[in-house]
Enzyme design. Sequence first.
Site, PDB file in Angstrom:
ATOM      1  N   PRO A   1       0.823  -1.227   0.000  1.00 52.49           N
ATOM      2  CA  PRO A   1       0.000   0.000   0.000  1.00 52.49           C
ATOM      3  C   PRO A   1       0.844   1.259   0.000  1.00 52.49           C
ATOM      4  O   PRO A   1       1.864   1.351   0.691  1.00 52.49           O
ATOM      5  CB  PRO A   1      -0.806  -0.131   1.297  1.00 52.49           C
ATOM      6  N   CYS A   2       0.375   2.247  -0.766  1.00 56.17           N
ATOM      7  CA  CYS A   2       1.207   3.422  -1.016  1.00 56.17           C
ATOM      8  C   CYS A   2       0.669   4.704  -0.384  1.00 56.17           C
ATOM      9  O   CYS A   2       1.278   5.756  -0.516  1.00 56.17           O
ATOM     10  CB  CYS A   2       1.347   3.653  -2.522  1.00 56.17           C
ATOM     11  N   GLN A   3      -0.484   4.652   0.326  1.00 53.27           N
ATOM     12  CA  GLN A   3      -1.093   5.893   0.808  1.00 53.27           C
ATOM     13  C   GLN A   3      -0.140   6.693   1.689  1.00 53.27           C
ATOM     14  O   GLN A   3      -0.105   7.916   1.644  1.00 53.27           O
ATOM     15  CB  GLN A   3      -2.374   5.594   1.594  1.00 53.27           C
TER      16      GLN A   3
ATOM     17  N   TYR B   1       3.043   6.846   1.537  1.00 53.60           N
ATOM     18  CA  TYR B   1       4.195   7.367   0.808  1.00 53.60           C
ATOM     19  C   TYR B   1       3.814   8.462  -0.181  1.00 53.60           C
ATOM     20  O   TYR B   1       4.645   9.293  -0.540  1.00 53.60           O
ATOM     21  CB  TYR B   1       4.889   6.249   0.025  1.00 53.60           C
TER      22      TYR B   1
END
EC number: 2.1.1.37
Length: 508
Positions: free
Chosen positions: A129-131, A133
Amino acid sequence: MGCTYKTIDLFAGPGGLAEGFSTIRNGDGDRVFPIALSVEKEPSAFATLRLRSFFRQFESPPEDYDRYLAGQISKQDLIDAHPDEWARAVAETAMLELGSEQAAAELDERLSLVESEKGVRTVVIGGPPCQAYSLVGRARNKGIAGYDPAEDHRHFLYREYIGILQRLQPAAFVMENVKGLLSARVAGERIIEKVLADLETAGGGLGSYVLFPLVDDDRGGLPGHLIRSENFGIPQCRHRVILLGLRRDIADVLPDSMKAGLRLQPVDRQVTVRDAISRMPELRSGLSRGGDSPGAWVEAAIRALRSASAACREDGDWLADVQMRLLDCAMELASREKILPRTSRIVTPLKDNALGAWISKDAPTTLPNHESRGHMEGDLARYAFAAAFAEVFERSPKAGEFPKALAPDHGNWESGKFADRFRVQAWGRASTTVTSHISKDGHYFIHPDPMQCRSLTVREAARLQTFPDNYFFEGNRTQQYVQVGNAVPPLLARQIAEIVARMLGAIS
């Protein structure tokens, strides 16, 4: 028999990476990267993932699959008609929240089955998951009272990915994340440096995995690993960090010519929004307030086109061409006998090119996920203006270029912080990044035809992401938009998979 590698897809979303990897075949016609396990936690994305796993059990899609897309049979009817294929799809998909105790126990059991196969070779792919970053996510987090990045578990979910590498010791891995990973910090330490160190030592020692650049590009702070999708035949300006690693024993025997020569190959001409969606069935938007009907929409759209034209006239001669285009659209709409529908299942071909061949392979007889949203009448004029402006100037207008009469009632409209609050996807360019925010409203994803006065549909967004037309997104429309926005473009994934296959000697 050619080499094959059981592939584990972690944080899979709706399956964009797996879709690309699963299409690579060796000289015997076998899949080089058969998907052994795909893991996703979000229920609607998981439903899409499992359905696509079911689809891949067939060499060509059965008639029942088309009937399901058309709404003629239920999913249970589809399952009942093909129980063996569904059972295999169930076996290779798992709805688990990686990092939880429940997931650890079930994943251990699933991976043990993979490891029990004699002589099995594996590859691991996925995008943690990238939220936490992303630049937008970090800005949002700063506004949360007491927010501490060191306590945000999302910063460290990539360690679940590392744990699978340590256990399976795969021949190769591919890890995808947002560009913001390059600048993210926790407690003053750059996250990317920690990620790289963990990846390179995942085989049990320093340098046990070797990272290889996928592009010849020194920009982005991590040379060779920031992929600009628009350079590789994707009709979208999507910039992502993609890390490719090979186990040391395999990397050491690669010829130097192969190490230097295997890169994504840029295309000669940028693929555009026009290439992807111009031939799709035209739709009208809906009205989100005051009751929607074909007649009410036509009246509202004509008012919107005329008011946008008048606003351009009041703003000066520089918008004269936009003004005339809007006025022409109003006159044409008033003269039309047939009103556009809000949804269409008609399958239309793309141009005869690489994107068209990919999107249209095994095309369904009915087009799924192509339904317009409803919009407030006040926004119809802004959408129409933005689209007409892009036709004239070949780009989306900034907030300061909107006629004053079309300015929304936003206190920060003129602050400069939201210059792209209304953004059209211009015909002659690759689109901007399709993100999960498309689920919130359509303002950033306006259709380039001013006659349609609407935002993009799920299927149009999916085409910009290079999902084939037979790829069905489960869930409600908001969930479908989120799935599309969070995915890796499958056509880009295929190009990466081909490089991995060549490195592993699975194809020549």
